[in-house]
Motif scaffolding. Sequence first.
Motif, PDB file in Angstrom:
ATOM      1  N   LYS A   1       0.826  -1.210   0.000  1.00 28.09           N
ATOM      2  CA  LYS A   1       0.000   0.000   0.000  1.00 28.09           C
ATOM      3  C   LYS A   1       0.857   1.256   0.000  1.00 28.09           C
ATOM      4  O   LYS A   1       0.525   2.255  -0.663  1.00 28.09           O
ATOM      5  N   TYR A   2       1.976   1.207   0.720  1.00 29.92           N
ATOM      6  CA  TYR A   2       2.856   2.375   0.808  1.00 29.92           C
ATOM      7  C   TYR A   2       3.731   2.510  -0.437  1.00 29.92           C
ATOM      8  O   TYR A   2       3.895   3.602  -0.975  1.00 29.92           O
ATOM      9  N   HIS A   3       4.323   1.413  -0.894  1.00 32.53           N
ATOM     10  CA  HIS A   3       5.283   1.474  -1.991  1.00 32.53           C
ATOM     11  C   HIS A   3       4.656   1.327  -3.375  1.00 32.53           C
ATOM     12  O   HIS A   3       5.340   1.482  -4.387  1.00 32.53           O
ATOM     13  N   CYS A   4       3.367   0.989  -3.426  1.00 29.24           N
ATOM     14  CA  CYS A   4       2.646   0.907  -4.700  1.00 29.24           C
ATOM     15  C   CYS A   4       1.376   1.734  -4.611  1.00 29.24           C
ATOM     16  O   CYS A   4       0.253   1.189  -4.677  1.00 29.24           O
ATOM     17  N   PRO A   5       1.485   3.056  -4.447  1.00 27.78           N
ATOM     18  CA  PRO A   5       0.287   3.891  -4.335  1.00 27.78           C
ATOM     19  C   PRO A   5      -0.522   3.855  -5.621  1.00 27.78           C
ATOM     20  O   PRO A   5       0.000   3.570  -6.702  1.00 27.78           O
ATOM     21  N   GLN A   6      -1.805   4.139  -5.505  1.00 32.13           N
ATOM     22  CA  GLN A   6      -2.698   4.067  -6.658  1.00 32.13           C
ATOM     23  C   GLN A   6      -2.279   5.025  -7.754  1.00 32.13           C
ATOM     24  O   GLN A   6      -2.430   4.728  -8.947  1.00 32.13           O
ATOM     25  N   SER A   7      -1.731   6.158  -7.381  1.00 31.67           N
ATOM     26  CA  SER A   7      -1.298   7.128  -8.397  1.00 31.67           C
ATOM     27  C   SER A   7      -0.204   6.536  -9.287  1.00 31.67           C
ATOM     28  O   SER A   7      -0.192   6.744 -10.506  1.00 31.67           O
ATOM     29  N   ALA A   8       0.709   5.774  -8.688  1.00 36.74           N
ATOM     30  CA  ALA A   8       1.775   5.143  -9.468  1.00 36.74           C
ATOM     31  C   ALA A   8       1.212   4.028 -10.343  1.00 36.74           C
ATOM     32  O   ALA A   8       1.655   3.843 -11.488  1.00 36.74           O
ATOM     33  N   VAL A   9       0.236   3.301  -9.834  1.00 38.57           N
ATOM     34  CA  VAL A   9      -0.396   2.246 -10.626  1.00 38.57           C
ATOM     35  C   VAL A   9      -1.160   2.846 -11.797  1.00 38.57           C
ATOM     36  O   VAL A   9      -1.121   2.323 -12.923  1.00 38.57           O
ATOM     37  N   ASP A  10      -1.852   3.964 -11.566  1.00 35.77           N
ATOM     38  CA  ASP A  10      -2.574   4.644 -12.646  1.00 35.77           C
ATOM     39  C   ASP A  10      -1.621   5.070 -13.757  1.00 35.77           C
ATOM     40  O   ASP A  10      -1.950   4.972 -14.946  1.00 35.77           O
ATOM     41  N   LYS A  11      -0.446   5.538 -13.372  1.00 38.65           N
ATOM     42  CA  LYS A  11       0.546   5.968 -14.367  1.00 38.65           C
ATOM     43  C   LYS A  11       1.012   4.778 -15.203  1.00 38.65           C
ATOM     44  O   LYS A  11       1.170   4.885 -16.433  1.00 38.65           O
ATOM     45  N   ILE A  12       1.210   3.637 -14.571  1.00 44.95           N
ATOM     46  CA  ILE A  12       1.614   2.435 -15.306  1.00 44.95           C
ATOM     47  C   ILE A  12       0.525   2.029 -16.294  1.00 44.95           C
ATOM     48  O   ILE A  12       0.812   1.664 -17.447  1.00 44.95           O
ATOM     49  N   GLN A  13      -0.723   2.108 -15.880  1.00 41.56           N
ATOM     50  CA  GLN A  13      -1.824   1.739 -16.761  1.00 41.56           C
ATOM     51  C   GLN A  13      -1.927   2.682 -17.953  1.00 41.56           C
ATOM     52  O   GLN A  13      -2.177   2.250 -19.088  1.00 41.56           O
ATOM     53  N   GLU A  14      -1.719   3.973 -17.723  1.00 43.30           N
ATOM     54  CA  GLU A  14      -1.731   4.937 -18.825  1.00 43.30           C
ATOM     55  C   GLU A  14      -0.600   4.648 -19.816  1.00 43.30           C
ATOM     56  O   GLU A  14      -0.801   4.678 -21.036  1.00 43.30           O
ATOM     57  N   ASP A  15       0.569   4.358 -19.291  1.00 42.31           N
ATOM     58  CA  ASP A  15       1.713   4.040 -20.155  1.00 42.31           C
ATOM     59  C   ASP A  15       1.466   2.749 -20.927  1.00 42.31           C
ATOM     60  O   ASP A  15       1.880   2.616 -22.084  1.00 42.31           O
ATOM     61  N   PHE A  16       0.789   1.802 -20.287  1.00 40.79           N
ATOM     62  CA  PHE A  16       0.500   0.532 -20.936  1.00 40.79           C
ATOM     63  C   PHE A  16      -0.416   0.735 -22.142  1.00 40.79           C
ATOM     64  O   PHE A  16      -0.210   0.136 -23.208  1.00 40.79           O
ATOM     65  N   LEU A  17      -1.413   1.578 -21.985  1.00 44.19           N
ATOM     66  CA  LEU A  17      -2.352   1.823 -23.080  1.00 44.19           C
ATOM     67  C   LEU A  17      -1.707   2.611 -24.218  1.00 44.19           C
ATOM     68  O   LEU A  17      -2.100   2.461 -25.384  1.00 44.19           O
ATOM     69  N   ARG A  18      -0.717   3.431 -23.899  1.00 38.52           N
ATOM     70  CA  ARG A  18      -0.048   4.236 -24.936  1.00 38.52           C
ATOM     71  C   ARG A  18       1.230   3.571 -25.458  1.00 38.52           C
ATOM     72  O   ARG A  18       1.899   4.130 -26.313  1.00 38.52           O
ATOM     73  N   LEU A  19       1.541   2.405 -24.936  1.00 39.00           N
ATOM     74  CA  LEU A  19       2.798   1.747 -25.277  1.00 39.00           C
ATOM     75  C   LEU A  19       2.865   1.404 -26.766  1.00 39.00           C
ATOM     76  O   LEU A  19       1.950   0.800 -27.317  1.00 39.00           O
ATOM     77  N   ARG A  20       3.965   1.805 -27.416  1.00 42.41           N
ATOM     78  CA  ARG A  20       4.222   1.489 -28.808  1.00 42.41           C
ATOM     79  C   ARG A  20       5.705   1.215 -28.985  1.00 42.41           C
ATOM     80  O   ARG A  20       6.544   1.875 -28.369  1.00 42.41           O
ATOM     81  N   GLN A  21       6.018   0.267 -29.832  1.00 43.95           N
ATOM     82  CA  GLN A  21       7.415  -0.057 -30.098  1.00 43.95           C
ATOM     83  C   GLN A  21       8.066   1.036 -30.951  1.00 43.95           C
ATOM     84  O   GLN A  21       7.512   1.474 -31.949  1.00 43.95           O
ATOM     85  N   LYS A  22       9.238   1.454 -30.511  1.00 47.72           N
ATOM     86  CA  LYS A  22       9.999   2.460 -31.268  1.00 47.72           C
ATOM     87  C   LYS A  22      11.310   1.835 -31.727  1.00 47.72           C
ATOM     88  O   LYS A  22      11.366   1.179 -32.756  1.00 47.72           O
ATOM     89  N   ASP A  23      12.375   2.070 -30.979  1.00 47.40           N
ATOM     90  CA  ASP A  23      13.666   1.476 -31.331  1.00 47.40           C
ATOM     91  C   ASP A  23      13.975   0.229 -30.505  1.00 47.40           C
ATOM     92  O   ASP A  23      15.061  -0.341 -30.624  1.00 47.40           O
ATOM     93  N   GLU A  24      13.039  -0.182 -29.665  1.00 51.15           N
ATOM     94  CA  GLU A  24      13.283  -1.335 -28.799  1.00 51.15           C
ATOM     95  C   GLU A  24      13.298  -2.645 -29.609  1.00 51.15           C
ATOM     96  O   GLU A  24      12.610  -2.772 -30.627  1.00 51.15           O
ATOM     97  N   THR A  25      14.097  -3.592 -29.136  1.00 46.65           N
ATOM     98  CA  THR A  25      14.067  -4.929 -29.717  1.00 46.65           C
ATOM     99  C   THR A  25      12.801  -5.632 -29.233  1.00 46.65           C
ATOM    100  O   THR A  25      12.112  -5.151 -28.323  1.00 46.65           O
ATOM    101  N   ILE A  26      12.524  -6.779 -29.813  1.00 44.10           N
ATOM    102  CA  ILE A  26      11.345  -7.541 -29.394  1.00 44.10           C
ATOM    103  C   ILE A  26      11.471  -7.959 -27.938  1.00 44.10           C
ATOM    104  O   ILE A  26      10.495  -7.901 -27.173  1.00 44.10           O
ATOM    105  N   ASN A  27      12.650  -8.367 -27.523  1.00 43.83           N
ATOM    106  CA  ASN A  27      12.844  -8.754 -26.115  1.00 43.83           C
ATOM    107  C   ASN A  27      12.607  -7.570 -25.191  1.00 43.83           C
ATOM    108  O   ASN A  27      11.989  -7.708 -24.135  1.00 43.83           O
ATOM    109  N   GLU A  28      13.111  -6.410 -25.562  1.00 45.52           N
ATOM    110  CA  GLU A  28      12.961  -5.218 -24.720  1.00 45.52           C
ATOM    111  C   GLU A  28      11.504  -4.796 -24.621  1.00 45.52           C
ATOM    112  O   GLU A  28      11.003  -4.509 -23.527  1.00 45.52           O
TER     113      GLU A  28
END
Length: 296
Positions: free
Chosen positions: A166-193
């Motif tokens: 609860k302390y080290h994984c606040p909801q605000s940080a989880v919300d940010k991860i979810q936003e990044d997940f929805l906007r995630l697109r491959q750029k110069d990363e390899t498939i593994n990355e």
Amino acid sequence: MVDARNVNDDDDDDDDTARQEAFNSKVTEVAEGVMQANLPRLAQEVESRVLGVLEAMMTSKIEELKEMIEGSKGKGKERRCTYKDFMACHPATYDGKIDPIACQRWISNIGAVFIRSRCDKEDQVMFATGQLTLQAKDWWDAHSKEVGEDKLQEMTWQEFKEPFMKYHCPQSAVDKIQEDFLRLRQKDETINEISNTFMDKMKFCGYFVKTERMKINRFYGILKAEFREFITPSKCETLDELINLARDREIEIKRQEERGEKRSTEKGTNASPSKKARFQDQGRKDKSKHYKKNAN
């Protein structure tokens, strides 16, 4: 005058007694002969039966001893896990950075170490908190005081994880991860990355990828066009299968690039003389025009 009939009766009784005694003697003699004749066999049978009973008893005792020995060995193997045993499994440390992904990784690592070291439940919190450093250690020191020494000794791993997460994984940080997940697109990363990034963020985005098909479609959508053009997601049954197809395509792209670079180099080498010849011809034409102009 003696009665003759009485004398005869007494003689008959004496004869009967004598015959009976003779008969008994004969029976006894025959019985003794039979016993003497069969004594070795009877002794052997008795000996065999006694030995059989003794062997059964010995076997039973040996099995009991084996069970006792195996039990003692088992107890030896199940000895209490020490802190040294726990540390021998190389548990990860955690510095308290507010990062749900890093925090989740630490929790998962410690849980795996518990299994490998066979750590007793009553020692798990004490051993695990020894791996907290910096801000995480500060948090634990403060939280320990709030809990109190008595409850601290009885705290389970699950009771520790709840306030820790609860302390080290606040909801605000989880919300940010979810936003990044929805906007995630491959750029110069390899498939593994890109797949590693996808997997890390997906742990906190279960709502968006409830099924395996949703995971497949989501990952397919973040790939670059050069991958999507050669992969059909509907033919994949699992996310791992799709990732492996993307890896194969990545290898093929690299091979094509290597072949293309070689052809470009060869063309460049062959083109140099012709370019030089063109430059020389152009120079001659310019000089010719210059001479003609001066002549006029």
